[in-house]
Structures are given as C-alpha cells and as structure tokens.
Scaffold this motif. Sequence first.
Motif, PDB file in Angstrom:
ATOM      1  N   ILE A   1      -8.356  -6.415  -5.821  1.00  0.00           N
ATOM      2  CA  ILE A   1      -7.062  -6.866  -5.435  1.00  0.00           C
ATOM      3  C   ILE A   1      -6.619  -6.822  -4.105  1.00  0.00           C
ATOM      4  CG2 ILE A   1      -5.584  -5.106  -6.247  1.00  0.00           C
ATOM      5  CD1 ILE A   1      -3.641  -7.256  -7.318  1.00  0.00           C
ATOM      6  N   GLY A   2      -6.048  -7.751  -3.509  1.00  0.00           N
ATOM      7  CA  GLY A   2      -5.450  -7.507  -2.159  1.00  0.00           C
ATOM      8  C   GLY A   2      -3.958  -7.434  -2.237  1.00  0.00           C
ATOM      9  N   LEU A   3      -3.461  -6.413  -1.522  1.00  0.00           N
ATOM     10  CA  LEU A   3      -1.930  -6.097  -1.480  1.00  0.00           C
ATOM     11  C   LEU A   3      -1.610  -5.884   0.151  1.00  0.00           C
ATOM     12  CD1 LEU A   3      -1.740  -3.776  -4.673  1.00  0.00           C
ATOM     13  CD2 LEU A   3      -0.789  -6.240  -4.418  1.00  0.00           C
ATOM     14  N   SER A   4      -0.086  -6.028   0.016  1.00  0.00           N
ATOM     15  CA  SER A   4       0.298  -5.584   1.547  1.00  0.00           C
ATOM     16  C   SER A   4       1.090  -4.204   1.320  1.00  0.00           C
ATOM     17  CB  SER A   4       1.070  -6.476   2.145  1.00  0.00           C
ATOM     18  OG  SER A   4       1.653  -6.172   3.361  1.00  0.00           O
ATOM     19  N   PHE A   5       0.697  -3.375   2.206  1.00  0.00           N
ATOM     20  CA  PHE A   5       1.323  -2.052   2.167  1.00  0.00           C
ATOM     21  C   PHE A   5       2.013  -1.807   3.828  1.00  0.00           C
ATOM     22  CE2 PHE A   5      -1.713  -1.444  -0.770  1.00  0.00           C
ATOM     23  CZ  PHE A   5      -1.197  -0.952  -2.109  1.00  0.00           C
ATOM     24  N   SER A   6       3.492  -1.890   3.715  1.00  0.00           N
ATOM     25  CA  SER A   6       4.111  -2.017   4.953  1.00  0.00           C
ATOM     26  C   SER A   6       3.508  -3.074   6.044  1.00  0.00           C
ATOM     27  CB  SER A   6       4.094  -0.570   5.563  1.00  0.00           C
ATOM     28  OG  SER A   6       4.626   0.323   4.644  1.00  0.00           O
ATOM     29  N   ASP A   7       3.472  -4.211   5.422  1.00  0.00           N
ATOM     30  CA  ASP A   7       2.958  -5.344   6.220  1.00  0.00           C
ATOM     31  C   ASP A   7       1.435  -5.245   6.671  1.00  0.00           C
ATOM     32  OD1 ASP A   7       5.228  -6.817   5.777  1.00  0.00           O
ATOM     33  OD2 ASP A   7       6.266  -5.847   7.782  1.00  0.00           O
ATOM     34  N   VAL A   8       0.832  -4.308   6.127  1.00  0.00           N
ATOM     35  CA  VAL A   8      -0.875  -4.083   6.337  1.00  0.00           C
ATOM     36  C   VAL A   8      -1.309  -4.353   5.101  1.00  0.00           C
ATOM     37  CG1 VAL A   8      -2.510  -2.382   6.933  1.00  0.00           C
ATOM     38  CG2 VAL A   8      -0.299  -2.073   7.912  1.00  0.00           C
ATOM     39  N   PRO A   9      -2.326  -5.511   5.036  1.00  0.00           N
ATOM     40  CA  PRO A   9      -3.242  -5.972   4.371  1.00  0.00           C
ATOM     41  C   PRO A   9      -4.178  -5.005   3.873  1.00  0.00           C
ATOM     42  CG  PRO A   9      -3.799  -7.321   6.133  1.00  0.00           C
ATOM     43  CD  PRO A   9      -2.542  -6.543   6.417  1.00  0.00           C
ATOM     44  N   GLU A  10      -4.267  -4.842   2.390  1.00  0.00           N
ATOM     45  CA  GLU A  10      -5.314  -3.879   2.142  1.00  0.00           C
ATOM     46  C   GLU A  10      -6.190  -4.496   0.924  1.00  0.00           C
ATOM     47  OE1 GLU A  10      -5.989  -0.501   3.146  1.00  0.00           O
ATOM     48  OE2 GLU A  10      -4.112  -0.072   4.418  1.00  0.00           O
ATOM     49  N   LYS A  11      -7.236  -4.066   0.713  1.00  0.00           N
ATOM     50  CA  LYS A  11      -8.086  -4.374  -0.513  1.00  0.00           C
ATOM     51  C   LYS A  11      -8.372  -3.209  -1.195  1.00  0.00           C
ATOM     52  CE  LYS A  11     -12.674  -6.178  -2.099  1.00  0.00           C
ATOM     53  NZ  LYS A  11     -14.066  -6.445  -1.435  1.00  0.00           N
ATOM     54  N   LEU A  12      -8.198  -3.320  -2.561  1.00  0.00           N
ATOM     55  CA  LEU A  12      -8.380  -2.077  -3.417  1.00  0.00           C
ATOM     56  C   LEU A  12      -9.268  -2.381  -4.524  1.00  0.00           C
ATOM     57  CD1 LEU A  12      -5.297  -2.416  -2.711  1.00  0.00           C
ATOM     58  CD2 LEU A  12      -5.204  -0.541  -3.867  1.00  0.00           C
ATOM     59  N   VAL A  13     -10.129  -1.452  -4.863  1.00  0.00           N
ATOM     60  CA  VAL A  13     -11.062  -1.780  -5.971  1.00  0.00           C
ATOM     61  C   VAL A  13     -10.916  -0.758  -7.031  1.00  0.00           C
ATOM     62  CG1 VAL A  13     -13.566  -1.764  -6.706  1.00  0.00           C
ATOM     63  CG2 VAL A  13     -12.958  -2.904  -4.753  1.00  0.00           C
ATOM     64  N   ILE A  14     -10.567  -0.944  -7.909  1.00  0.00           N
ATOM     65  CA  ILE A  14     -10.066  -0.020  -9.229  1.00  0.00           C
ATOM     66  C   ILE A  14     -10.850  -0.008 -10.433  1.00  0.00           C
ATOM     67  CG2 ILE A  14      -8.063   0.842 -10.264  1.00  0.00           C
ATOM     68  CD1 ILE A  14      -6.436  -0.302  -8.282  1.00  0.00           C
ATOM     69  N   PRO A  15     -11.720   0.919 -11.028  1.00  0.00           N
ATOM     70  CA  PRO A  15     -12.232   0.737 -12.135  1.00  0.00           C
ATOM     71  C   PRO A  15     -11.400   1.124 -13.242  1.00  0.00           C
ATOM     72  CG  PRO A  15     -13.342   2.386 -10.559  1.00  0.00           C
ATOM     73  CD  PRO A  15     -12.160   2.069 -10.030  1.00  0.00           C
ATOM     74  N   PHE A  16     -11.501   0.320 -14.316  1.00  0.00           N
ATOM     75  CA  PHE A  16     -10.447   0.693 -15.357  1.00  0.00           C
ATOM     76  C   PHE A  16     -10.392   1.830 -15.961  1.00  0.00           C
ATOM     77  CE2 PHE A  16     -11.279  -4.106 -15.511  1.00  0.00           C
ATOM     78  CZ  PHE A  16      -9.776  -4.520 -15.315  1.00  0.00           C
ATOM     79  N   ASN A  17     -11.567   2.760 -15.913  1.00  0.00           N
ATOM     80  CA  ASN A  17     -11.559   4.114 -16.355  1.00  0.00           C
ATOM     81  C   ASN A  17     -10.671   4.961 -15.309  1.00  0.00           C
ATOM     82  OD1 ASN A  17     -13.041   3.819 -18.471  1.00  0.00           O
ATOM     83  ND2 ASN A  17     -14.874   4.117 -17.506  1.00  0.00           N
ATOM     84  N   ALA A  18     -10.187   4.483 -13.988  1.00  0.00           N
ATOM     85  CA  ALA A  18      -9.383   5.254 -13.071  1.00  0.00           C
ATOM     86  C   ALA A  18      -7.867   5.033 -13.453  1.00  0.00           C
ATOM     87  CB  ALA A  18      -9.697   4.966 -11.803  1.00  0.00           C
ATOM     88  N   VAL A  19      -7.547   4.097 -14.279  1.00  0.00           N
ATOM     89  CA  VAL A  19      -6.412   3.833 -14.574  1.00  0.00           C
ATOM     90  C   VAL A  19      -5.571   4.883 -15.492  1.00  0.00           C
ATOM     91  CG1 VAL A  19      -4.578   1.875 -15.647  1.00  0.00           C
ATOM     92  CG2 VAL A  19      -6.668   1.244 -14.281  1.00  0.00           C
ATOM     93  N   ARG A  20      -4.411   5.255 -15.107  1.00  0.00           N
ATOM     94  CA  ARG A  20      -3.592   6.309 -15.929  1.00  0.00           C
ATOM     95  C   ARG A  20      -2.534   5.678 -16.611  1.00  0.00           C
ATOM     96  NH1 ARG A  20      -2.568  12.107 -14.013  1.00  0.00           N
ATOM     97  NH2 ARG A  20      -2.919  12.458 -16.178  1.00  0.00           N
ATOM     98  N   GLY A  21      -2.233   4.442 -16.265  1.00  0.00           N
ATOM     99  CA  GLY A  21      -0.846   3.836 -16.529  1.00  0.00           C
ATOM    100  C   GLY A  21      -0.731   2.514 -16.389  1.00  0.00           C
ATOM    101  N   PHE A  22      -0.135   1.588 -17.149  1.00  0.00           N
ATOM    102  CA  PHE A  22       0.100   0.382 -17.074  1.00  0.00           C
ATOM    103  C   PHE A  22       1.393   0.033 -17.605  1.00  0.00           C
ATOM    104  CE2 PHE A  22       0.045  -4.067 -18.617  1.00  0.00           C
ATOM    105  CZ  PHE A  22      -0.309  -4.891 -17.461  1.00  0.00           C
ATOM    106  N   TYR A  23       2.240  -0.623 -16.908  1.00  0.00           N
ATOM    107  CA  TYR A  23       3.544  -0.963 -17.227  1.00  0.00           C
ATOM    108  C   TYR A  23       4.084  -2.421 -16.828  1.00  0.00           C
ATOM    109  CZ  TYR A  23       8.732  -0.219 -18.106  1.00  0.00           C
ATOM    110  OH  TYR A  23       9.966  -0.410 -18.170  1.00  0.00           O
ATOM    111  N   ASP A  24       4.526  -2.946 -17.792  1.00  0.00           N
ATOM    112  CA  ASP A  24       5.246  -4.438 -17.575  1.00  0.00           C
ATOM    113  C   ASP A  24       6.757  -4.332 -17.818  1.00  0.00           C
ATOM    114  OD1 ASP A  24       6.226  -6.742 -17.274  1.00  0.00           O
ATOM    115  OD2 ASP A  24       4.392  -7.731 -18.226  1.00  0.00           O
ATOM    116  N   PRO A  25       7.577  -3.721 -17.074  1.00  0.00           N
ATOM    117  CA  PRO A  25       8.840  -3.621 -17.325  1.00  0.00           C
ATOM    118  C   PRO A  25      10.050  -4.899 -17.811  1.00  0.00           C
ATOM    119  CG  PRO A  25       8.453  -3.725 -14.826  1.00  0.00           C
ATOM    120  CD  PRO A  25       7.319  -3.864 -15.514  1.00  0.00           C
ATOM    121  N   SER A  26       9.170  -6.038 -17.561  1.00  0.00           N
ATOM    122  CA  SER A  26       9.880  -7.521 -18.058  1.00  0.00           C
ATOM    123  C   SER A  26       9.938  -7.615 -19.522  1.00  0.00           C
ATOM    124  CB  SER A  26       9.296  -8.709 -17.303  1.00  0.00           C
ATOM    125  OG  SER A  26       7.825  -8.676 -18.062  1.00  0.00           O
TER     126      SER A  26
END
Length: 168
Positions: free
Chosen positions: A84-109
Amino acid sequence: MAQDHIRYDILAQDALRGVIRKVLTEVGATGRLPGDHHFFITFLTGAPGVRISQHLKSKYPEQMTIVIQHQFWDMKVTESQFEIGLSFSDVPEKLVIPFNAVRGFYDPSVNFELEFDVPLADDEEITSSEITAYPVTAEHAEEPAAAKDGEEKKPGSVVSLDAFRKKQ
C-alpha cells in the motif's frame, strides 16, 4: 488435557487473517472504502517480509499502526501480504506487510476488531499495542496507538468468535 495436534489456534488465526485479506482485496479492486469504513492495522515492523522505509523503521522499531481511510494508493493484495502507498507527514511511502506480521485489525465504523498472537523477534511483550480509534487521515497514521490508562496488553490475546456465531 489432551494435546492439540491439529493446532486449532493457528487454523483459527489463519482463517481470520483471510477476513483481512478479503476485505483488503475488495478495497484494492475498487480503490476506495465503502461507506464510513476505515481500518487501523497494527503490525510488527521487524517481522520477516515487512518492507518499510528506514525512516519509518527507525521511528517504529517494533510495531506500527497504519490507518487506511481517505488517502492511499497502489494497494496490491496477494495470498501472503499486501502492499500500500500511504503518506506520512506529506511524505509518500510504500509499505509491504505480510499478513503474518499483523497483530491487530480494527474497523471503528462497525466496532470490528481482530487481534493475533505474533511473537516478537526477541520474545518481549509490547505493552502499548492497544488500538485506539480516533478520526484521522492516512497522513497522521504515524501516531502510535497507546494502551488505555492503567491497562497493559496481556500476552496470548484471544480472538473472540462471538461476532460470527448465530444469534438465538
């Protein structure tokens, strides 16, 4: 108690990671989130296969929470990871995240939360991994989630399956 040779705990966590995979696949295909949905995803930055910039890695040496809401791009989901591409303090970053590295998922809606047992590389416990929901956009996602006052995250979190049971 009999020994669990089937490892139901691992099977259940893999199945629940499949929920995240399916949701992110649909979001990646459309390029947007439906309705008011948005996601807080906490992952271990030092887990095998995680690729983030050195700047983010130095800022978050153990774990990081990202927010997928209004501004994201180039989401690609495979069986084992997502990009996924996200912006951190107006700096674009590409992140690659394996599902095995995920500790939590939350959808507050919809107040939907999943937690996973992901051991740290050095087997230390992280006490500030509570996901706190607050309205932010992706560029503010570098703010770490904090534990609620007086609470500590306990090791061996249990994923509740009550949300998936039929109501009687």
